[in-house]
Enzyme design. Structure first.
Site, PDB file in Angstrom:
ATOM      1  N   TRP A 193     -20.440  10.575 -21.077  1.00  0.00           N
ATOM      2  CA  TRP A 193     -20.793  10.836 -19.676  1.00  0.00           C
ATOM      3  C   TRP A 193     -22.166  11.493 -19.570  1.00  0.00           C
ATOM      4  O   TRP A 193     -22.528  12.339 -20.388  1.00  0.00           O
ATOM      5  CB  TRP A 193     -19.762  11.741 -19.009  1.00  0.00           C
ATOM      6  CG  TRP A 193     -18.380  11.171 -18.980  1.00  0.00           C
ATOM      7  CD1 TRP A 193     -17.284  11.634 -19.653  1.00  0.00           C
ATOM      8  CD2 TRP A 193     -17.935  10.019 -18.259  1.00  0.00           C
ATOM      9  NE1 TRP A 193     -16.192  10.849 -19.398  1.00  0.00           N
ATOM     10  CE2 TRP A 193     -16.557   9.844 -18.535  1.00  0.00           C
ATOM     11  CE3 TRP A 193     -18.563   9.119 -17.406  1.00  0.00           C
ATOM     12  CZ2 TRP A 193     -15.803   8.805 -17.994  1.00  0.00           C
ATOM     13  CZ3 TRP A 193     -17.811   8.096 -16.854  1.00  0.00           C
ATOM     14  CH2 TRP A 193     -16.457   7.936 -17.144  1.00  0.00           C
ATOM     15  N   GLU A 210       0.827  -1.200   0.000  1.00  0.00           N
ATOM     16  CA  GLU A 210       0.000   0.000   0.000  1.00  0.00           C
ATOM     17  C   GLU A 210       0.868   1.258   0.000  1.00  0.00           C
ATOM     18  O   GLU A 210       0.543   2.258  -0.658  1.00  0.00           O
ATOM     19  CB  GLU A 210      -0.934  -0.003   1.215  1.00  0.00           C
ATOM     20  CG  GLU A 210      -1.967  -1.103   1.194  1.00  0.00           C
ATOM     21  CD  GLU A 210      -2.869  -1.031  -0.029  1.00  0.00           C
ATOM     22  OE1 GLU A 210      -3.419   0.053  -0.293  1.00  0.00           O
ATOM     23  OE2 GLU A 210      -3.005  -2.054  -0.718  1.00  0.00           O
ATOM     24  N   TRP A 258       1.969   1.542  -3.517  1.00  0.00           N
ATOM     25  CA  TRP A 258       0.919   2.072  -4.405  1.00  0.00           C
ATOM     26  C   TRP A 258       0.881   3.595  -4.330  1.00  0.00           C
ATOM     27  O   TRP A 258       0.708   4.275  -5.338  1.00  0.00           O
ATOM     28  CB  TRP A 258      -0.427   1.475  -4.011  1.00  0.00           C
ATOM     29  CG  TRP A 258      -1.563   1.833  -4.928  1.00  0.00           C
ATOM     30  CD1 TRP A 258      -2.432   2.860  -4.776  1.00  0.00           C
ATOM     31  CD2 TRP A 258      -1.938   1.161  -6.134  1.00  0.00           C
ATOM     32  NE1 TRP A 258      -3.341   2.879  -5.808  1.00  0.00           N
ATOM     33  CE2 TRP A 258      -3.069   1.848  -6.658  1.00  0.00           C
ATOM     34  CE3 TRP A 258      -1.447   0.053  -6.814  1.00  0.00           C
ATOM     35  CZ2 TRP A 258      -3.694   1.460  -7.835  1.00  0.00           C
ATOM     36  CZ3 TRP A 258      -2.080  -0.333  -7.985  1.00  0.00           C
ATOM     37  CH2 TRP A 258      -3.184   0.357  -8.482  1.00  0.00           C
ATOM     38  N   TRP A 314      -9.067   7.514  -9.091  1.00  0.00           N
ATOM     39  CA  TRP A 314     -10.312   7.738  -9.815  1.00  0.00           C
ATOM     40  C   TRP A 314     -10.195   7.235 -11.251  1.00  0.00           C
ATOM     41  O   TRP A 314     -11.138   6.632 -11.784  1.00  0.00           O
ATOM     42  CB  TRP A 314     -10.716   9.214  -9.771  1.00  0.00           C
ATOM     43  CG  TRP A 314     -11.594   9.485  -8.592  1.00  0.00           C
ATOM     44  CD1 TRP A 314     -11.244  10.031  -7.397  1.00  0.00           C
ATOM     45  CD2 TRP A 314     -12.989   9.155  -8.484  1.00  0.00           C
ATOM     46  NE1 TRP A 314     -12.324  10.062  -6.543  1.00  0.00           N
ATOM     47  CE2 TRP A 314     -13.405   9.543  -7.182  1.00  0.00           C
ATOM     48  CE3 TRP A 314     -13.915   8.581  -9.342  1.00  0.00           C
ATOM     49  CZ2 TRP A 314     -14.717   9.366  -6.741  1.00  0.00           C
ATOM     50  CZ3 TRP A 314     -15.226   8.400  -8.908  1.00  0.00           C
ATOM     51  CH2 TRP A 314     -15.611   8.787  -7.619  1.00  0.00           C
ATOM     52  N   TRP A 365     -15.856  10.741 -13.960  1.00  0.00           N
ATOM     53  CA  TRP A 365     -14.980  10.464 -12.823  1.00  0.00           C
ATOM     54  C   TRP A 365     -14.408  11.747 -12.227  1.00  0.00           C
ATOM     55  O   TRP A 365     -14.097  11.800 -11.036  1.00  0.00           O
ATOM     56  CB  TRP A 365     -13.844   9.519 -13.230  1.00  0.00           C
ATOM     57  CG  TRP A 365     -12.974  10.003 -14.360  1.00  0.00           C
ATOM     58  CD1 TRP A 365     -13.175   9.813 -15.692  1.00  0.00           C
ATOM     59  CD2 TRP A 365     -11.757  10.751 -14.247  1.00  0.00           C
ATOM     60  NE1 TRP A 365     -12.170  10.397 -16.422  1.00  0.00           N
ATOM     61  CE2 TRP A 365     -11.282  10.981 -15.565  1.00  0.00           C
ATOM     62  CE3 TRP A 365     -11.022  11.255 -13.180  1.00  0.00           C
ATOM     63  CZ2 TRP A 365     -10.105  11.688 -15.829  1.00  0.00           C
ATOM     64  CZ3 TRP A 365      -9.838  11.961 -13.443  1.00  0.00           C
ATOM     65  CH2 TRP A 365      -9.405  12.172 -14.748  1.00  0.00           C
ATOM     66  N   ASN A 391     -10.995   2.223   2.329  1.00  0.00           N
ATOM     67  CA  ASN A 391     -10.586   2.003   0.946  1.00  0.00           C
ATOM     68  C   ASN A 391     -11.553   1.114   0.175  1.00  0.00           C
ATOM     69  O   ASN A 391     -11.807   1.343  -1.013  1.00  0.00           O
ATOM     70  CB  ASN A 391      -9.184   1.391   0.900  1.00  0.00           C
ATOM     71  CG  ASN A 391      -8.641   1.326  -0.516  1.00  0.00           C
ATOM     72  OD1 ASN A 391      -8.506   2.340  -1.173  1.00  0.00           O
ATOM     73  ND2 ASN A 391      -8.344   0.132  -0.987  1.00  0.00           N
TER      74      ASN A 391
END
Length: 477
Positions: free
Chosen positions: A304, A273, A276, A380, A357, A339
């Site tokens: 969209w 993590e 990341w 995102w 998004w 998360n």
């Protein structure tokens, strides 16, 4: 003759321990001016929750510096101009700071270095926000990785974190220049005061960060790999805002967790993590348009939807899907979201509602205490399927199934959606399936005390897949 001071410019390194810029300033032996500049021109999108956190983190840092005999000087305005004024006011000959790896911050660094060079003032910037400098980990061909797994393999092989640098026992204090008061920076809400949930949930500052790390090592590291997906449990570290504001450094966390009394499998999952987080910043350096532009150019054609009512329902936690709504209400109340819920809520916005998004990215940036440009934009895009190392674009989380799997007794939903608290666990993630007498016994009136679903999952899934197919110009396998 008065000795020229050194300026220590704090940015997102609001700590004394393992702060290389602070250590370097102290090593000069010169008197130190400790400075923080609120630069709202450089970062105009600093959200309300992040501003609240910053206020309290600065208060903590100021108190810690005071114990070393140094006052924290606060200024506001464009950072380059504010720093130039401080240099002129103090006669400083050296400026030290920690690097921030966002496009605007990197441009600011170059501007400030040029300004200081013109004034014959030495400038020194230092790492400390990440495990690796962005761009340091590259493929064998010298390119930036777009997939996390090979990036992380190479990073782990290269990582050898040394012992954190200790906080200095004392600093020589320069004559402090005039300072804004912390309250005058206007970082906290006035009326209405919406920050009660944040105050209850968090302890900003370096001591709060250290306490949070110690608590996680004692209670959360063991079993982390399994527990981290269940939001009703205390299974995650909640270190993200402390890391974002630099109240603790990632190498401090790495070194502590690597020595935790926990199975190696749990430790490895947690350290990924941290990796990341680094990866997000590496991607942002390689693709500075990440916050606004899909990395997969096919998504520039995506149809969209424009639906203000649906967006408002999502932001308010009123979609009619309890697991999604619980996560969105946790975000509003505490400035943070588990998360697992971030993934489910993001998928719901983009794929169930077909909303852009970037709408979700903006909302998270305003409401998260750990709002981080690189992580927010990257994740995102990952959720939308248009970014680097993205989840398959056709993966659409079922919010009912996710709730039943990761909140099987409904404890998380009951906490944040109290109007459903008396409903049986069998129905709590899909209350519209409950018999009328069960709803009545639980005090639930669908469409009145709790909304009906704003979309049907099966129909929304079909619509999303059709939209993704048309965008990409190819059918799924």
């Amino acid at each position: 003759m008065t000795e020229a001071p050194a300026i220590l410019w704090f940015r997102r390194d609001l700590r004394l321990a393992d702060n290389l810029a602070l250590a370097a300033a102290a090593d000069t032996g010169a008197p130190v001016v400790a400075l923080f500049i609120l630069d709202e021109t450089d970062d105009p999108s600093l959200g309300g929750a992040a501003r609240w956190w910053l206020h309290h983190s600065l208060a903590s840092l100021g108190a810690d510096l005071s114990r070393l005999g140094v006052a924290l000087t606060l200024r506001r305005g464009p950072a380059a101009a504010a720093l130039a004024r401080i240099v002129e006011e103090t006669g400083a000959r050296r400026v030290f700071w920690s690097r921030v790896y966002e496009p605007a911050a990197l441009r600011l660094d170059a501007e400030i270095e040029a300004m200081l060079r013109r004034r014959a003032v030495a400038a020194a910037s230092f790492p400390g926000a990440l495990l690796f400098e962005p761009g340091e980990i590259r493929s064998a061909e010298g390119r930036a990785f777009r997939v996390f797994a090979p990036f992380w393999r190479r990073a782990v092989a290269a990582l050898a974190p040394g012992a954190p640098v200790r906080a200095p026992a004392a600093l020589r204090a320069a004559s402090a220049p005039p300072s804004e008061s912390l309250d005058d920076l206007g970082l906290t809400p006035r009326k209405p005061d919406w920050a009660g949930g944040l105050r209850e949930a968090w302890r900003p500052g370096e001591r709060g960060a250290r306490a949070r790390l110690d608590e996680f090592m004692e209670e959360g590291a063991r079993g982390y790999a399994a527990a981290r997906d269940f939001p009703a449990r205390e299974g995650v570290s909640r270190l993200s805002p402390h890391l974002h504001w630099g109240e603790i450094g990632p190498r401090q966390v790495w070194r502590a967790i690597a020595r935790a009394d926990a199975p190696r499998s749990d430790i490895a999952v947690f350290l990924r993590e941290l990796g990341w987080r680094d990866f997000c910043h590496h991607i942002l350096l390689a693709y500075p348009g990440l916050p606004d532009t899909p990395l997969d150019q096919a998504f520039t054609r995506f149809p969209w939807a424009q639906d203000d009512a649906a967006l408002r329902a999502w932001t308010r936690g009123a979609t009619g899907y309890p697991f999604v709504d619980a996560g969105m209400r946790q975000l509003w109340l505490t400035g943070w979201m588990h998360n697992r819920l971030r993934m489910v809520a993001a998928s719901f916005l983009v794929k169930h509602l077909l909303l852009d998004w970037r709408d979700g990215e903006r909302w998270f940036f305003d409401t998260l205490v750990d709002a981080d440009l690189a992580s927010n934009a990257f994740n995102w895009q990952w959720s939308a399927g248009c970014g680097a190392d993205a989840a398959p674009w056709f993966r659409i989380f079922n919010p009912v199934a996710q709730g039943e799997k990761f909140d099987p007794e409904g404890a998380f939903v009951r906490r944040f959606v109290p109007e459903l608290a008396r409903l049986d666990a069998k129905f709590i993630h899909a209350p519209w399936t409950a018999p009328e007498h069960r709803l009545r016994d639980a005090g639930v009136r669908l469409g009145e005390t709790y909304p009906l679903p704003i979309v049907d999952h099966a129909a929304a899934r079909r619509r999303a897949l059709d939209a993704f197919d048309s965008c990409r110009g190819a059918r799924r396998d």
